[in-house]
Design an enzyme around this catalytic site. Structure first.
Site: not given
Ligand code: 5RP
Length: 238
Positions: A40, A42, A92, A94, A105-107, A114, A132
């Site tokens: 992601g 971040t 990671d 979220a 998670k999973g965006g 993960e 978040k």
């Molecule tokens: C990827 C995820 C990411 O951790 C979640 O989507 C957050 O992403 P970002 O840091 O771009 O906001 O779960 O599958």
């Protein structure tokens, strides 16, 4: 170099907050070890910061092809999960995190790997900006990786629990083709749910035939959350 523990200016953009929290996560990196790295935007900031410590770790297990490419580009060795044992820490982002460390998670479509890398790690450190943090999970549509032949039946099962599930498509401009994950499956995004009991929700949905992984992380919740806000990075422990 920016001091990640110094108070942030009130005018920081979301991108700057992500940089700040990515840098702050370096203090959880255990020298001499192999660590888990998620994916992601971040985490991309974390990978940039981790490049400065690459000589101090053996390498990483990565949760997505996209992160693997970035890690290799900065010279960090990437191991297969099956080549290594328990990992000291998993870092990671979220899409949502609640006050108990449960997450959606999973965006970024990488939820299955993960969850696997999180399960292989002693400690999950979640890195997010304060947007978040929620009281109850579910405003962000819950991603669910599924086997394609089960899609329509699963859409009906989510409807029966009050959710509205849609197949995730590739980025705008590429037509209405379903997005295919790193594991060759498709994703449902389920909106309209209030996940007030994340453990029960994850247990229930994980047992539905055709579900590969549900994007509620309650069994693999975070032990630590680094939360970036205008006044600095707060550390929450669960
Ligand atoms: C990827 C995820 C990411 O951790 C979640 O989507 C957050 O992403 P970002 O840091 O771009 O906001 O779960 O599958």
């Amino acid at each position: 170099m920016t001091n990640p523990t110094a108070p942030a200016s009130p005018a920081l953009s979301q991108d700057e907050l992500k940089t700040l929290v990515g840098q702050a996560a370096l203090r959880f990196v255990v020298p001499g070890e192999i660590i888990g790295v998620g994916s992601g935007s971040t985490v991309n900031k974390f990978i940039e910061a981790l490049a400065s410590m690459k000589g101090q770790i053996k390498g990483v297990v990565s949760a997505s092809e996209a992160s693997t490419a970035r890690l290799r580009a900065v010279g960090i060795p990437v191991f297969d999960a099956n080549e290594v044992g328990e990992l000291a820490v998993y870092i990671d982002g979220a899409d949502e995190i609640d006050p108990h460390g449960n997450m959606i998670k999973g965006g970024g479509a990488a939820l299955t790997r993960e969850k696997i890398v999180a399960a292989q790690s002693r400690q999950f450190v979640c890195i997010v900006d304060e947007s978040k943090l929620v009281q109850t999970l579910g405003k962000f549509p819950v991603p669910v990786e599924v086997i394609p032949m089960a899609v329509q039946r699963l859409i009906r099962q989510f409807a029966a629990m009050g959710g509205s599930a849609r197949v995730r498509c590739k980025a705008l401009g590429t037509g209405q083709e379903p997005l295919v994950t790193d594991n060759g499956q498709v994703l449902l995004d389920v909106s309209g749910l209030q996940v007030s009991d994340p453990l029960a929700f994850e247990s229930q949905v994980s047992q539905w035939p055709g579900v590969v992984t549900v994007g509620v992380f309650a069994f693999q919740k975070a032990q630590v959350c680094l939360l970036a806000a205008a006044n600095g990075v707060k550390t929450l422990t669960f």
